[in-house]
Design a protein around this motif. Sequence first.
Motif, short mmCIF file in Angstrom:
data_model
loop_
_atom_site.label_atom_id
_atom_site.label_comp_id
_atom_site.label_asym_id
_atom_site.label_seq_id
_atom_site.Cartn_x
_atom_site.Cartn_y
_atom_site.Cartn_z
N ILE A 81 38.24 26.04 40.27
CA ILE A 81 37.26 27.12 40.27
C ILE A 81 37.91 28.37 40.84
CG2 ILE A 81 35.01 27.89 41.09
CD1 ILE A 81 34.88 25.59 39.15
N THR A 82 37.80 29.48 40.11
CA THR A 82 38.38 30.75 40.57
C THR A 82 37.27 31.70 41.00
OG1 THR A 82 38.31 31.85 38.42
CG2 THR A 82 40.21 30.43 38.88
N ILE A 83 37.70 32.80 41.61
CA ILE A 83 36.72 33.80 42.04
C ILE A 83 36.07 34.47 40.83
CG2 ILE A 83 38.34 35.75 42.22
CD1 ILE A 83 36.81 36.46 44.87
N LYS A 84 36.77 34.47 39.70
CA LYS A 84 36.15 35.01 38.48
C LYS A 84 34.95 34.16 38.07
CE LYS A 84 40.37 37.07 36.56
NZ LYS A 84 41.33 37.06 35.42
N ASP A 85 35.09 32.82 38.21
CA ASP A 85 33.98 31.92 37.89
C ASP A 85 32.78 32.19 38.80
OD1 ASP A 85 35.54 30.54 35.94
OD2 ASP A 85 36.48 29.40 37.56
N VAL A 86 33.07 32.40 40.09
CA VAL A 86 31.99 32.68 41.04
C VAL A 86 31.30 34.00 40.69
CG1 VAL A 86 31.45 33.16 43.46
CG2 VAL A 86 33.11 31.38 42.89
N ALA A 87 32.09 35.02 40.38
CA ALA A 87 31.52 36.33 40.03
C ALA A 87 30.64 36.23 38.79
CB ALA A 87 32.65 37.34 39.81
N ALA B 299 35.49 42.17 42.07
CA ALA B 299 35.73 42.92 43.30
C ALA B 299 34.58 42.74 44.29
CB ALA B 299 35.93 44.40 43.00
N THR B 300 33.34 42.74 43.76
CA THR B 300 32.18 42.55 44.63
C THR B 300 32.18 41.15 45.23
OG1 THR B 300 30.86 44.10 43.34
CG2 THR B 300 29.65 42.54 44.72
N ALA B 301 32.44 40.14 44.39
CA ALA B 301 32.49 38.76 44.89
C ALA B 301 33.58 38.61 45.96
CB ALA B 301 32.75 37.79 43.75
N SER B 302 34.71 39.27 45.72
CA SER B 302 35.80 39.20 46.70
C SER B 302 35.40 39.83 48.03
CB SER B 302 37.04 39.91 46.15
OG SER B 302 38.09 39.89 47.10
N ASP C 189 25.72 31.72 47.36
CA ASP C 189 25.09 30.54 46.76
C ASP C 189 25.93 29.98 45.62
OD1 ASP C 189 22.71 28.75 46.33
OD2 ASP C 189 22.73 29.77 44.39
N ALA C 190 26.47 30.88 44.78
CA ALA C 190 27.32 30.44 43.67
C ALA C 190 28.58 29.75 44.18
CB ALA C 190 27.69 31.63 42.79
N ALA C 191 29.18 30.31 45.23
CA ALA C 191 30.39 29.71 45.79
C ALA C 191 30.12 28.32 46.34
CB ALA C 191 30.96 30.62 46.89
N ARG C 192 28.97 28.16 47.02
CA ARG C 192 28.62 26.84 47.56
C ARG C 192 28.39 25.84 46.44
NH1 ARG C 192 25.67 29.83 51.43
NH2 ARG C 192 23.82 29.72 50.10
N ARG C 193 27.62 26.24 45.44
CA ARG C 193 27.28 25.32 44.35
C ARG C 193 28.52 24.87 43.58
NH1 ARG C 193 25.21 27.54 40.52
NH2 ARG C 193 24.79 29.69 41.16
#
Length: 362
Positions: free
Chosen positions: A7-13, A21-24, A43-47
């Motif tokens: 899972i990457t930060i792009k997936d979370v965003a 950039a906002t997610a980061s 919440d997305a990062a946790r899930r």
Amino acid sequence: MTARTRITIKDVALAAGCGVATASRVLNKSGPASAETRARVEDAARRMGFVFSATGRALQSRKSMTVGCLIPSLANPVFAEAVQGAQEELRSHGYQLLVASSNYDDETDNDILTTLLSKDVDGLLVTMAAPQESVPLAQARARDIPVCLMFHDPLPDWPSAHVSNAQAAAEVARQFALYGHERTGFLALRFSTSDRSRNRFDGFRAQCAALNLAPPKLIEITETEANTPSILAQRLSDHPDLTAIFASNDFLAIAVQKAAPLMGRHVPQDLSVVGFDGIEVGRLLDRSLATIETTPEAMGRQAAQTLLTGLQGGAMTELAPLPFTFRAGATLSGPRAKSPDDDRGAAQSPSVPPFTSNDKQG
């Protein structure tokens, strides 16, 4: 069996409906975001089970997001509480604390600092034997790594979160004088390697002189003597004229309480005892400990806040001393009236309100 997709930060965003950039910024705690957006991203990062790659983040920011912390001992709750306060403050800004203890040894101090610097820590929180003489600490400064001391009285060019040791010790002398003590002692461990202990003795001695009390006896003891009541009793027996002892920390004050009966002396009737630090166990003793009470957690937080200023490129300035309070306890009373048959009576305590350094510092 297929390998689990990373899972990457792009997936979370994408899942949170915002830009990368906002997610980061949200997950790094490094910038503004609305409460609603922050909640969606977290919440997305946790899930999704997203975890930042510390290595990747360090390569991007050229920061390790770690702070090294050197203290003399983790067994002493005073240092442990300071570390807790510092850790909470730093974690709220995305930093992790790497903690090491040196057992009050100056060579170990420098070995630990060298190791922490090799880990590319971004900053240092330090309590050590001789910071002004430390080569690794000078190397940190040369590399523009921010350093904040804890517990040390101010040193030139080194910010330090501290209590005024001399002022606190002067209050002990005033309390002894109010209770009628004229011949006092100062009990110290590791006196040569602890500027805190030396400054407490200097402040105590100066105030005794100002109050026309006899110069306090400096009693230096070893670790073995401090931990062995029978041996400590022998050392204290060399000073039968003393009616009150100021111990440079609470553990030593408690040790005096244990040793006194072995000398045939009762606390506080024959020997009053005052400590320094205000550890909680001092309240729980059969005779609650009279002591200088400090706030080590606040000290850790202040040190961390100062370090964060340096980590963000700001100027780290000398810090005002934190407040302290004189905590009255059952180990302090007036000296016993001179009566060979009296083994119980003690002079009455004067009516003295608790002292806080805020009264002096405004």
